[in-house]
Design a protein around this motif. Sequence first.
Motif, PDB file in Angstrom:
ATOM      1  N   ALA A  83       0.840  -1.202   0.000  1.00  0.00           N
ATOM      2  CA  ALA A  83       0.000   0.000   0.000  1.00  0.00           C
ATOM      3  C   ALA A  83       0.874   1.251   0.000  1.00  0.00           C
ATOM      4  CB  ALA A  83      -0.940  -0.008   1.201  1.00  0.00           C
ATOM      5  N   GLY A  84       1.993   1.223   0.711  1.00  0.00           N
ATOM      6  CA  GLY A  84       2.920   2.347   0.709  1.00  0.00           C
ATOM      7  C   GLY A  84       3.482   2.602  -0.679  1.00  0.00           C
ATOM      8  N   PRO A 139      24.031  19.802  12.932  1.00  0.00           N
ATOM      9  CA  PRO A 139      23.174  20.883  13.418  1.00  0.00           C
ATOM     10  C   PRO A 139      21.780  20.329  13.733  1.00  0.00           C
ATOM     11  CG  PRO A 139      23.272  20.962  11.040  1.00  0.00           C
ATOM     12  CD  PRO A 139      24.207  19.861  11.476  1.00  0.00           C
ATOM     13  N   PHE A 140      21.089  21.002  14.628  1.00  0.00           N
ATOM     14  CA  PHE A 140      19.786  20.495  15.043  1.00  0.00           C
ATOM     15  C   PHE A 140      18.805  20.520  13.875  1.00  0.00           C
ATOM     16  CE2 PHE A 140      15.457  20.756  16.483  1.00  0.00           C
ATOM     17  CZ  PHE A 140      15.412  19.676  17.343  1.00  0.00           C
ATOM     18  N   THR A 141      18.134  19.409  13.679  1.00  0.00           N
ATOM     19  CA  THR A 141      17.071  19.302  12.694  1.00  0.00           C
ATOM     20  C   THR A 141      16.165  18.152  13.105  1.00  0.00           C
ATOM     21  OG1 THR A 141      16.561  19.106  10.340  1.00  0.00           O
ATOM     22  CG2 THR A 141      18.399  17.821  11.144  1.00  0.00           C
ATOM     23  N   ALA A 142      14.929  18.230  12.696  1.00  0.00           N
ATOM     24  CA  ALA A 142      13.962  17.177  12.996  1.00  0.00           C
ATOM     25  C   ALA A 142      13.427  16.609  11.686  1.00  0.00           C
ATOM     26  CB  ALA A 142      12.826  17.736  13.840  1.00  0.00           C
ATOM     27  N   HIS A 143      12.954  15.376  11.756  1.00  0.00           N
ATOM     28  CA  HIS A 143      12.461  14.689  10.567  1.00  0.00           C
ATOM     29  C   HIS A 143      11.452  13.644  11.015  1.00  0.00           C
ATOM     30  CE1 HIS A 143      12.546  13.351   6.463  1.00  0.00           C
ATOM     31  NE2 HIS A 143      13.031  12.155   6.758  1.00  0.00           N
ATOM     32  N   CYS A 144      10.539  13.258  10.136  1.00  0.00           N
ATOM     33  CA  CYS A 144       9.624  12.170  10.454  1.00  0.00           C
ATOM     34  C   CYS A 144       9.419  11.294   9.236  1.00  0.00           C
ATOM     35  CB  CYS A 144       8.296  12.687  10.995  1.00  0.00           C
ATOM     36  SG  CYS A 144       7.319  13.653   9.846  1.00  0.00           S
ATOM     37  N   TRP A 145       9.014  10.054   9.504  1.00  0.00           N
ATOM     38  CA  TRP A 145       8.806   9.075   8.446  1.00  0.00           C
ATOM     39  C   TRP A 145       7.828   8.023   8.941  1.00  0.00           C
ATOM     40  CZ3 TRP A 145      13.207   9.783  11.266  1.00  0.00           C
ATOM     41  CH2 TRP A 145      13.628   8.736  12.072  1.00  0.00           C
ATOM     42  N   ASN A 160       8.549   5.645   3.358  1.00  0.00           N
ATOM     43  CA  ASN A 160       8.572   6.903   2.615  1.00  0.00           C
ATOM     44  C   ASN A 160       9.882   7.689   2.708  1.00  0.00           C
ATOM     45  OD1 ASN A 160       8.100   7.592   5.313  1.00  0.00           O
ATOM     46  ND2 ASN A 160       6.842   9.350   4.793  1.00  0.00           N
ATOM     47  N   ASP A 161      10.985   6.997   2.885  1.00  0.00           N
ATOM     48  CA  ASP A 161      12.261   7.707   2.906  1.00  0.00           C
ATOM     49  C   ASP A 161      13.388   6.710   2.660  1.00  0.00           C
ATOM     50  OD1 ASP A 161      14.106   9.781   3.161  1.00  0.00           O
ATOM     51  OD2 ASP A 161      13.095  10.600   4.910  1.00  0.00           O
ATOM     52  N   ASP A 162      14.577   7.236   2.437  1.00  0.00           N
ATOM     53  CA  ASP A 162      15.756   6.400   2.226  1.00  0.00           C
ATOM     54  C   ASP A 162      16.429   6.109   3.560  1.00  0.00           C
ATOM     55  OD1 ASP A 162      15.545   6.387  -0.591  1.00  0.00           O
ATOM     56  OD2 ASP A 162      16.455   8.383  -0.659  1.00  0.00           O
ATOM     57  N   VAL A 163      16.802   4.873   3.761  1.00  0.00           N
ATOM     58  CA  VAL A 163      17.461   4.470   5.002  1.00  0.00           C
ATOM     59  C   VAL A 163      18.737   5.270   5.210  1.00  0.00           C
ATOM     60  CG1 VAL A 163      18.572   2.538   6.185  1.00  0.00           C
ATOM     61  CG2 VAL A 163      16.446   2.179   4.941  1.00  0.00           C
TER      62      VAL A 163
END
Length: 81
Positions: A6-7, A51-57, A66-69
């Motif tokens: 489904a993804g 550097p500080f950053t946020a991400h979601c998957w 929905n993203d690359d490992v």
Amino acid sequence: MAAIEAGRRFWTLMAYLPIEGECLVRSALLVRFLRRQGLRADWVFGVRLCPFTAHCWVQVGEVCLNDDVERLVAYTPIMVR
């Protein structure tokens, strides 16, 4: 696994939708798409400190939908929903 298939279908459909969102929007849409089909997946939120950053998957077990490992290894998961 049904959620993984489904993804794949979701990302095929995304090419035809007029939506260009960042990871938060794309992940929210994918989770909703899966749930409407009765499928479950984890929505993972992670951070990188320098550097500080946020991400979601979105992932099912150890499989990211929905993203690359290669990108995800830089982030430490802090919440799974």
